[in-house]
Design a protein around this motif. Structure first.
Motif, short mmCIF file in Angstrom:
data_model
loop_
_atom_site.label_atom_id
_atom_site.label_comp_id
_atom_site.label_asym_id
_atom_site.label_seq_id
_atom_site.Cartn_x
_atom_site.Cartn_y
_atom_site.Cartn_z
N SER A 93 0.82 -1.60 0.12
CA SER A 93 -0.65 -0.25 0.01
C SER A 93 1.14 1.30 0.34
CB SER A 93 -0.57 -0.05 1.09
OG SER A 93 -0.10 0.22 2.85
N ASN A 105 -5.21 1.84 1.01
CA ASN A 105 -5.55 0.37 0.60
C ASN A 105 -4.92 -0.43 0.55
OD1 ASN A 105 -7.58 1.02 1.66
ND2 ASN A 105 -9.11 1.42 -0.54
N ASN B 32 -13.18 1.07 8.73
CA ASN B 32 -12.68 1.10 7.30
C ASN B 32 -12.86 -0.27 6.60
OD1 ASN B 32 -11.96 3.70 6.86
ND2 ASN B 32 -9.97 3.14 6.58
N TYR B 34 -14.56 -3.30 3.26
CA TYR B 34 -14.26 -3.59 2.34
C TYR B 34 -14.72 -5.04 2.11
CZ TYR B 34 -9.97 -1.17 2.78
OH TYR B 34 -9.25 0.09 3.87
N LEU B 46 -10.05 -5.94 -5.32
CA LEU B 46 -10.86 -5.12 -4.40
C LEU B 46 -12.29 -4.63 -4.86
CD1 LEU B 46 -11.30 -3.75 -1.52
CD2 LEU B 46 -10.41 -1.61 -2.78
N TYR B 49 -15.37 -0.29 -1.54
CA TYR B 49 -14.79 -0.09 -0.03
C TYR B 49 -15.79 1.14 0.44
CZ TYR B 49 -11.18 2.85 2.54
OH TYR B 49 -10.91 3.94 3.59
N PRO B 99 -4.13 4.62 7.92
CA PRO B 99 -4.06 3.81 6.58
C PRO B 99 -2.29 3.23 6.88
CG PRO B 99 -3.73 5.71 6.38
CD PRO B 99 -4.42 5.86 7.36
N LEU B 103 -5.34 -4.83 6.98
CA LEU B 103 -6.58 -5.52 7.43
C LEU B 103 -6.65 -6.94 8.03
CD1 LEU B 103 -7.32 -5.11 3.51
CD2 LEU B 103 -8.22 -4.20 4.90
#
Lengths: 118, 114
Positions: A93, A105, B32, B34, B46, B49, B99, B103
């Protein structure tokens, strides 16, 4: 355009030996890299990560190495155990890159299936 | 601690039928969220989102849609399934405002469209 590449679809290793899983990337903006492990019919689980300010990160039997000049990272598993048999995904990312509607992401490789033989 | 629930685990649906997959997260606020799909030989793609209630970003145009009716609920839908929608669907969350952090995935739904 595949920005994160795992060129080996599979890898077979003997128990007790070292497993080396490789990952290449094309986007120099990537600044955070992760490895995930996935068993069949389960979601991926986070293993280890590395920031672009480092070239090595270690967690028990797992070590990730980052070579920014080569745009290459690798995951070393020592010693390998049969329970390590799974699909391993590399991901990357970038805080400065907008992907999926926001920055930071993850973009995943296609995975490498590791088989550790007893 | 945070947990993510995704259901059903497996689903077999005929072509043209609707779809609704649900995902909920516990133990965190304003995550967040997904939706990913793993198709054979294609890694993790992906699909959608969301950074907040009612906010959805689509990464890949397709036969699917997503909604976030509540802070920790994420739904993947289709009005009419296609054969090409078969795959392994994964819901995931990430801490808001973090960020470059991992995940965390649910256990996935294996969808077979017949």
């Amino acid at each position: 355009d595949q920005q994160v590449k795992q060129n080996s679809p599979s890898l077979s290793v003997q128990e007790g030996r070292i497993s080396i899983l490789n990952c290449d990337y094309t986007n120099s903006m990537f600044d955070y890299f992760l490895w995930y492990k996935k068993y069949p019919a389960e979601g991926p689980t986070f293993l280890i990560s590395i920031s672009s300010i480092k070239d090595k990160n270690e967690d028990g039997r797992f070590t990730v190495f980052l070579n920014k000049s080569a745009k290459h990272l690798s995951l070393h598993i020592v010693p390998s155990q049969p329970g390590d048999s799974a699909v391993y995904f590399c991901a990357a990312s970038a805080l400065t890159m907008n992907y999926g509607g926001s920055q930071g992401n993850l973009i995943f490789g296609k995975g490498t299936k590791l088989s550790v033989k007893p | 601690s945070q947990t993510i629930h995704q259901w059903p685990a497996t689903l077999v649906q005929p072509v043209g039928s609707p779809l609704s997959l649900e995902c909920t997260v516990e133990g965190t606020s304003n995550p967040n969220l997904y939706w990913y799909r793993q198709a054979a030989g294609r890694g993790l793609q992906l699909l959608f989102y969301s950074v907040g209630i009612g906010q959805i970003s689509s990464e890949v145009p397709q036969n699917l849609s997503a909604s976030r009716p509540q802070d920790r609920q994420f739904i993947l839908s289709s009005k009419k399934l296609l054969l090409s929608d078969s795959g392994f669907y994964l819901c995931a969350w990430m801490r808001f405002g973090r960020p470059n952090s991992p995940l965390h995935f649910g256990n996935g739904t294996r969808l077979t469209v017949t």
